[in-house]
Write a protein that holds these residues in place. Sequence first.
Motif, PDB file in Angstrom:
ATOM      1  N   LEU A  39       0.857  -1.183   0.000  1.00 50.46           N
ATOM      2  CA  LEU A  39       0.000   0.000   0.000  1.00 50.46           C
ATOM      3  C   LEU A  39       0.895   1.235   0.000  1.00 50.46           C
ATOM      4  N   PRO A  40       1.042   1.904  -1.144  1.00 51.95           N
ATOM      5  CA  PRO A  40       1.901   3.097  -1.184  1.00 51.95           C
ATOM      6  C   PRO A  40       1.264   4.283  -0.474  1.00 51.95           C
ATOM      7  N   GLU A  41       2.051   5.295  -0.235  1.00 52.07           N
ATOM      8  CA  GLU A  41       1.540   6.546   0.312  1.00 52.07           C
ATOM      9  C   GLU A  41       0.738   7.279  -0.766  1.00 52.07           C
ATOM     10  N   PRO A  42      -0.318   8.007  -0.389  1.00 56.11           N
ATOM     11  CA  PRO A  42      -1.072   8.749  -1.398  1.00 56.11           C
ATOM     12  C   PRO A  42      -0.249   9.912  -1.941  1.00 56.11           C
ATOM     13  N   GLY A  43      -0.294  10.097  -3.259  1.00 55.24           N
ATOM     14  CA  GLY A  43       0.400  11.212  -3.878  1.00 55.24           C
ATOM     15  C   GLY A  43      -0.517  12.413  -4.009  1.00 55.24           C
ATOM     16  N   PRO A  44      -0.070  13.448  -4.717  1.00 52.58           N
ATOM     17  CA  PRO A  44      -0.918  14.623  -4.934  1.00 52.58           C
ATOM     18  C   PRO A  44      -2.247  14.246  -5.579  1.00 52.58           C
ATOM     19  N   GLY A  45      -3.330  14.732  -4.998  1.00 51.06           N
ATOM     20  CA  GLY A  45      -4.653  14.445  -5.534  1.00 51.06           C
ATOM     21  C   GLY A  45      -5.193  13.079  -5.167  1.00 51.06           C
ATOM     22  N   GLU A  46      -4.489  12.354  -4.306  1.00 53.20           N
ATOM     23  CA  GLU A  46      -4.908  11.002  -3.929  1.00 53.20           C
ATOM     24  C   GLU A  46      -5.259  10.921  -2.446  1.00 53.20           C
ATOM     25  N   LEU A  47      -5.902   9.822  -2.074  1.00 51.88           N
ATOM     26  CA  LEU A  47      -6.242   9.578  -0.677  1.00 51.88           C
ATOM     27  C   LEU A  47      -6.156   8.088  -0.379  1.00 51.88           C
ATOM     28  N   ILE A  48      -6.165   7.782   0.905  1.00 49.32           N
ATOM     29  CA  ILE A  48      -6.243   6.388   1.351  1.00 49.32           C
ATOM     30  C   ILE A  48      -7.679   6.111   1.774  1.00 49.32           C
ATOM     31  N   LEU A  49      -8.257   5.088   1.164  1.00 47.79           N
ATOM     32  CA  LEU A  49      -9.620   4.691   1.491  1.00 47.79           C
ATOM     33  C   LEU A  49      -9.604   3.447   2.360  1.00 47.79           C
ATOM     34  N   ASP A  50     -10.276   3.527   3.502  1.00 53.76           N
ATOM     35  CA  ASP A  50     -10.524   2.354   4.340  1.00 53.76           C
ATOM     36  C   ASP A  50     -11.735   1.659   3.720  1.00 53.76           C
ATOM     37  N   VAL A  90      -5.462  17.716  -1.559  1.00 52.62           N
ATOM     38  CA  VAL A  90      -6.834  17.189  -1.486  1.00 52.62           C
ATOM     39  C   VAL A  90      -7.612  17.941  -0.413  1.00 52.62           C
ATOM     40  N   ASN A  91      -8.679  18.627  -0.816  1.00 54.79           N
ATOM     41  CA  ASN A  91      -9.567  19.265   0.166  1.00 54.79           C
ATOM     42  C   ASN A  91     -10.991  18.737   0.079  1.00 54.79           C
ATOM     43  N   HIS A  92     -11.231  17.817  -0.866  1.00 54.99           N
ATOM     44  CA  HIS A  92     -12.522  17.136  -0.966  1.00 54.99           C
ATOM     45  C   HIS A  92     -12.297  15.811  -1.684  1.00 54.99           C
ATOM     46  N   ALA A  98      -8.804  11.329  -5.594  1.00 61.42           N
ATOM     47  CA  ALA A  98      -9.869  12.017  -4.852  1.00 61.42           C
ATOM     48  C   ALA A  98     -11.042  12.412  -5.749  1.00 61.42           C
ATOM     49  N   LYS A  99     -10.769  12.839  -6.982  1.00 59.01           N
ATOM     50  CA  LYS A  99     -11.845  13.311  -7.848  1.00 59.01           C
ATOM     51  C   LYS A  99     -12.794  12.190  -8.265  1.00 59.01           C
TER      52      LYS A  99
END
Length: 351
Positions: free
Chosen positions: A29-40, A89-91, A143-144
């Motif tokens: 599981l890599p770290e999230p990059g720009p514009g990305e998130l981690i989803l549980d 990421v703000n949304h 994220a989008k």
Amino acid sequence: MTTTTAPTATVRALRFAAKERVAVVDAPLPEPGPGELILDVKAAGLCGSDLHYFHMTHEEMRQATQPRSPEMTPGHEIAGVVKAVGPGVNHPEVGDRVAVQHYSGCGRCESCRRGWDVHCERGARVYSLNRPGGCQDELVVTAKDCVVLPDEVSFPVGAFLACGATTAYQALLRSEVRPGETVVVIGVGPVGLAVLAWAKAFGLRAVGTDPSPERRVFAERLGYSEIHDSAGFDIEAVVPGGASAVIDTSGNVHGRRTALEVVKTWGTVVFVGLGPDFAIDPVPDLIMRQVTLRGMFVFSVPLMMEAVAEAGRLGVDLAPIITSVSSIEEGPDAFADFAAGSVGKSVIGWE
């Protein structure tokens, strides 16, 4: 000076271990990059396209029409909770309940700016095909691609809305059927059942056909009384003059032929199911009866947002279509049951 790199985190994931065999493995599981998130991840629905690869060897997967690596986690129907966000990421925000549109486009071309990532001019990345899917504990998501779920929409239903249930919603919109009119649904698998559920919420008369006795019985158990054996289906006995709209979810030549036979003059047919081959004669099939024929593939992000909102607002009864929620440890058996012809919708769940 010696430097060390922190090890990549690992999560449990399902993988196609061999032809018709799924295994639970540890996946990076890599770290999230720009514009990305981690989803549980809380729910990942099993779809017919997953089953398509289940029946392939690893080499067949690599050579398929839509090639995929055996190292790719399956499951493109995804819902969960945002656990962490990457730069920019703000949304959505941490803690938001979301479902994920499974085609992720570049975000810059005209198609993507209209929300139609599925037709990205630079080539979309697809969860479970060329980026990891949802059958793992946590997942890096763009994220989008996320659509926030209202509290009244459960995670399994949210995952269903990430593919099949929103496909059904769009099919009805594309058919232009109106309240008081009749829609015939060819095939009452999960997508066909979702069409029936939306049709009921829209005030439509809905008639379903299917060759499987088990599927017909299950649909009737859900309260859909007008379900018929596709063999020998007589439209005149059920809807004299034909149906205003027909939606084919079967993807086979027999379902497509039936769809054109049972639609009325000035009616609309929507082809949804994926499958090869079909011969059409434009004069009797379309021209002489003023029939509109439409193809439909996936949906836009804005339309998924609309479907999610409408499912909550109208109380569309999608939950009973979900017949099985299995843990990730039970995933191999869930895939085997799905391949054996289980009715309804199967989901891998974490709650």
